[in-house]
Design an enzyme around this catalytic site. Structure first.
Site, PDB file in Angstrom:
ATOM      1  N   ASP A 268       0.866  -1.171   0.000  1.00  0.00           N
ATOM      2  CA  ASP A 268       0.000   0.000   0.000  1.00  0.00           C
ATOM      3  C   ASP A 268       0.911   1.231   0.000  1.00  0.00           C
ATOM      4  OD1 ASP A 268      -2.133   1.727  -0.003  1.00  0.00           O
ATOM      5  OD2 ASP A 268      -3.238   0.686   1.564  1.00  0.00           O
ATOM      6  N   TRP A 269       0.297   2.377  -0.075  1.00  0.00           N
ATOM      7  CA  TRP A 269       1.005   3.648  -0.266  1.00  0.00           C
ATOM      8  C   TRP A 269       2.085   3.843   0.809  1.00  0.00           C
ATOM      9  CZ3 TRP A 269      -0.298   7.281  -4.118  1.00  0.00           C
ATOM     10  CH2 TRP A 269       0.328   8.515  -4.015  1.00  0.00           C
TER      11      TRP A 269
END
Ligand code: NOJ
Length: 740
Positions: A268-269
């Protein structure tokens, strides 16, 4: 092998050969480049990014949707880099692109996998027209805590419903063939357990025993693998002490080892670098080691991989072999998407955004997503011919942006048809409408328009109250501790109620709200979630009886927030509450000493039941279930039993019903839930029609992961219910025989 299976195998082998040939010609720097996804918005592309592309340092970009810029990025990657490797263009296309469908939780309320698939197809085509070839959806985290803002993005609390809808979404995005025009790669996220974050606070910790991971949280992800999903995304959350982005058990052992997933995993980011914020690693270098060795193939929007992987391979902390494996997974998806043959997008080759067909899918999804929670005295539908006037009150009646819900980066607010606009169109001059917004937004506490709203209600024959939450109150990092109607909405309801007029509440929200304060103050409640672009026409048709509500709750509605987590597939416990063994706080004698009051698992200050159960949803007609039966009282392992029931539409209108099958495994070596959804079917019945509906249950459908973590089916007694909600009353039973 069938012709198409042979063709598929040939194609896979051809791709494997192309991947290997390319890999053989890549430098280590170029390989690591493929493992990096770069945030390319904010004017960064193409100019500043260009040189990194030329040097082969980028495998994917995120957050650009300008098709000209994207074509230029692809051109640089293809023509000006040494090896000409095209880019994956990632974007959060969560519930629509320009045409916005209901939030995923709303789509789940349709219980209609075909429609959900069509919705994903609409979204994929529109995204592909803009040059996007990879979406970060479906989000298939089981969500049993409505405080969590991301419940809006989920398909709710149920393993089977989430699995079926997640797989349908994958099919919709990816089509029959990833290389066909309008298909984009899907991403099953967030692996794993994200929905269980403590107290519903986004990004918080999770502690989930292995049997629960396997029996609940993993299952939709396994179904997504079976549906052919191309990519997975790790969760931001900590799972039993090892954050998902560094968790080799879930990524390597389970996903790759047990499920044989062949696609690639993206973080994820910036969640690789966050491993050190979690306290798993000391710095970015160590984070890169943990994530890469755990099986994260691509880093999203961070630079731990690009800064450190090269040195780590040289130092022997990460093997070049594991880099090769990660890169070949990424390249395979690029080949499957057909990007090496043509990475460019000609928007003219696609239908218009938000064309008639797309809007019709959005309207149909919105219509089927709306749940009629209550309808006293048949207050709905309103009969336009019998009403002189209707008051339309509330902050969400005419809020085109708010009805779209969370995660609508590319959604076009101007396309929204609001309930007010749609009702005006529908009733024309026949019914006088008095609209008062009453509150500036759903959270307002200073409300000078309340008097005007009451006057409008008094002057009208009925009131439509548009209540709920603005879109910003749900979604990522938008959790709430109190999930009642925000602002002074309860006060507004009470003041309108006092007029004595019929009151219909239409609630737009990103989660189940606690509605105990208003449930008895209104005649009817239509729960519309955030219904998307075409929410207005869908709601107008339902309110005035041009359509019949058929949505069913994908999540249990608590009475008060303190009941959370509350979900239908709970365990029985040793002291289950019944209406005869609970005590209410008002009944306690102040002078009584501490005793075993009630002797069961309940709260003193609320009921032990939810306000509305999972699967609940009324209609304008009434469906009766009768005569439940099984094809055999006893079956052997490996056999199938058929459960049938007769369903009658007792009303005089045609309508749709979602028929639900639940089972309970009464005695098992690992305690099983009191009910588990095992099948569902949306059917349409003519007025007064009776139909027999049958569900087949194979003994494999009754399997669970037992004490040793293996899938088992245990002989013994099972109950089965069929009905219109998880409170279904028609029950039968059957046995799985002990093998000889
Ligand atoms: C963070 C979110 O958790 C994830 O779901 C999303 O896809 C990425 N950001 C990209 O925007």
């Amino acid at each position: 092998m069938s012709a198409s299976a042979t063709e598929m195998l040939d194609k896979r082998q051809a791709i494997a050969r192309r991947v290997q040939a390319l890999l053989d010609s890549m430098t280590l720097v170029e390989k690591i480049g493929q493992m990096s996804q770069v945030e390319a918005g904010h004017g960064y592309a193409p100019d500043i990014l260009g040189n990194r592309l030329r040097a082969g340092l980028v495998g994917s970009v995120i957050n650009v949707v300008d098709v000209e810029v994207l074509n230029e990025l692809q051109r640089i990657a293809m023509k000006e880099s040494r090896l000409g490797i095209p880019l994956l263009i990632g974007r959060d296309v969560i519930h629509g692109f320009k045409t916005v469908l209901p939030i995923p939780l709303g789509q789940a309320a349709t219980w209609n996998p075909d429609l959900v698939e069509q919705g994903a197809r609409v979204a994929a085509r529109e995204a592909a027209k803009s040059g996007v070839n990879w979406t970060f959806a479906p989000m298939i985290d089981i969500s049993r805590d409505a405080r969590w803002g991301r419940i809006a993005e989920s398909y709710g609390e149920c393993v089977l419903l989430t699995s079926e809808l997640g797989a349908a979404t994958v099919r919709g995005f990816q089509g029959h063939d990833l290389a066909e025009s309008g298909s984009i790669a899907a991403c099953a996220k967030h692996f794993a357990g994200y929905g269980a974050v403590e107290s519903g606070r986004d990004y918080a910790t999770t502690n989930i025993p292995d049997t629960k991971l396997r029996n609940v949280y993993f299952r939709p992800f396994h179904a997504a693998v079976d549906a052919g999903v191309s990519t997975f995304m790790t969760s931001f959350s900590d799972l039993n002490g090892i954050p998902a982005t560094g968790n080799s058990y879930i990524l390597d052992d389970v996903l790759r080892g047990e499920w044989a997933f062949e696609g690639f995993v993206v973080s994820d980011w910036d969640s690789v670098r966050q491993l050190s914020i979690h306290g798993l690693t000391e710095n970015d270098r160590e984070s890169a080691i943990e994530a890469c060795n755990a099986g994260v193939d691509m880093e999203m929007a961070g630079d731990a991989y690009s800064n450190h992987l090269l040195g780590l391979v040289e130092d022997g902390e990460v093997s070049e072999e594991s880099i090769d494996i990660a890169v070949s997974r990424i390249l395979r998806v690029k080949f499957e998407l057909g990007l090496f043959d043509n990475p460019y997008t000609d928007p003219g080759a696609f239908p218009e955004y938000a064309n008639e067909a797309a809007l019709e899918v959005a309207r149909e999804a919105a219509e089927q997503s709306v749940v009629l929670l209550k309808n006293d005295h048949g207050a709905l539908p309103l009969a336009a011919t019998e009403l002189a006037s209707v008051a339309i009150v509330g902050p969400l009646a005419d809020a085109g942006y708010e009805q779209l819900g969370t995660w609508i980066f590319d959604g076009d607010e101007k396309l929204s048809v609001t309930p007010l606009a749609a009702i005006q169109t529908l009733v024309g001059d026949e019914v006088k409408l008095r609209y008062v917004r009453a509150m500036e937004n759903s959270r307002s506490r200073v409300n000078p328009e309340f008097d005007a709203a009451v006057d409008a209600a008094r002057a009208s024959d009925a009131v439509l109250l548009f209540l709920g939450e603005e879109s910003i109150l749900s979604g990522e990092a938008h959790s709430r501790a109190d999930i009642g109607l925000p602002g002074d909405q309860v006060e507004l309801v009470r003041r309108i109620r006092a007029t004595g007029k019929p009151v219909i509440a239409v609630i737009l929200a990103g989660r189940p709200l606690t509605l105990s304060d208003i449930v008895d103050e209104v005649d009817s409640i239509l729960y519309a979630w955030h219904p998307g672009t075409m929410g207005g026409p869908a709601i107008a048709d339902l309110v005035f009886g041009h359509a019949v509500p058929s949505g069913k709750l994908p999540a249990t509605f608590p009475r008060v927030v303190g009941q959370i987590p509350i979900y239908y597939s709970q365990k029985n416990g040793g002291k289950p509450p019944t209406k005869d063994n609970v005590v209410h706080i008002d009944e306690i004698d102040t002078f009584a000493p501490q005793t075993s009051l009630g002797m069961s698992a309940f709260h003193l200050d609320t009921c032990f039941t939810p306000l509305f159960p999972f699967g609940h949803g009324l209609s304008y007609t009434w469906f009766g279930y009768e005569n439940i039966r099984v094809s055999a009282d006893e079956i052997a392992l490996g056999e199938t039993v058929t459960v049938s029931v007769d369903i009658c539409n007792h009303g005089d209108i045609e309508a749709e019903e979602v028929v639900q099958l639940y089972t309970r495994d009464l005695v098992a070596s690992l305690t099983r839930p009191v009910k588990e959804l095992k099948g569902f079917r949306r059917i349409r019945l003519a007025a007064r029609e009776t139909r027999t509906i049958s569900f087949e249950i194979h003994t494999d459908d009754l399997a669970f992961y037992g004490r040793q973590g293996h899938r088992v089916v245990e002989p013994g007694l099972f109950h089965a219910w069929v009905g219109g909600s998880s409170d279904a009353e028609q029950r039968t039973e059957f046995r799985i025989a002990q093998p000889n």
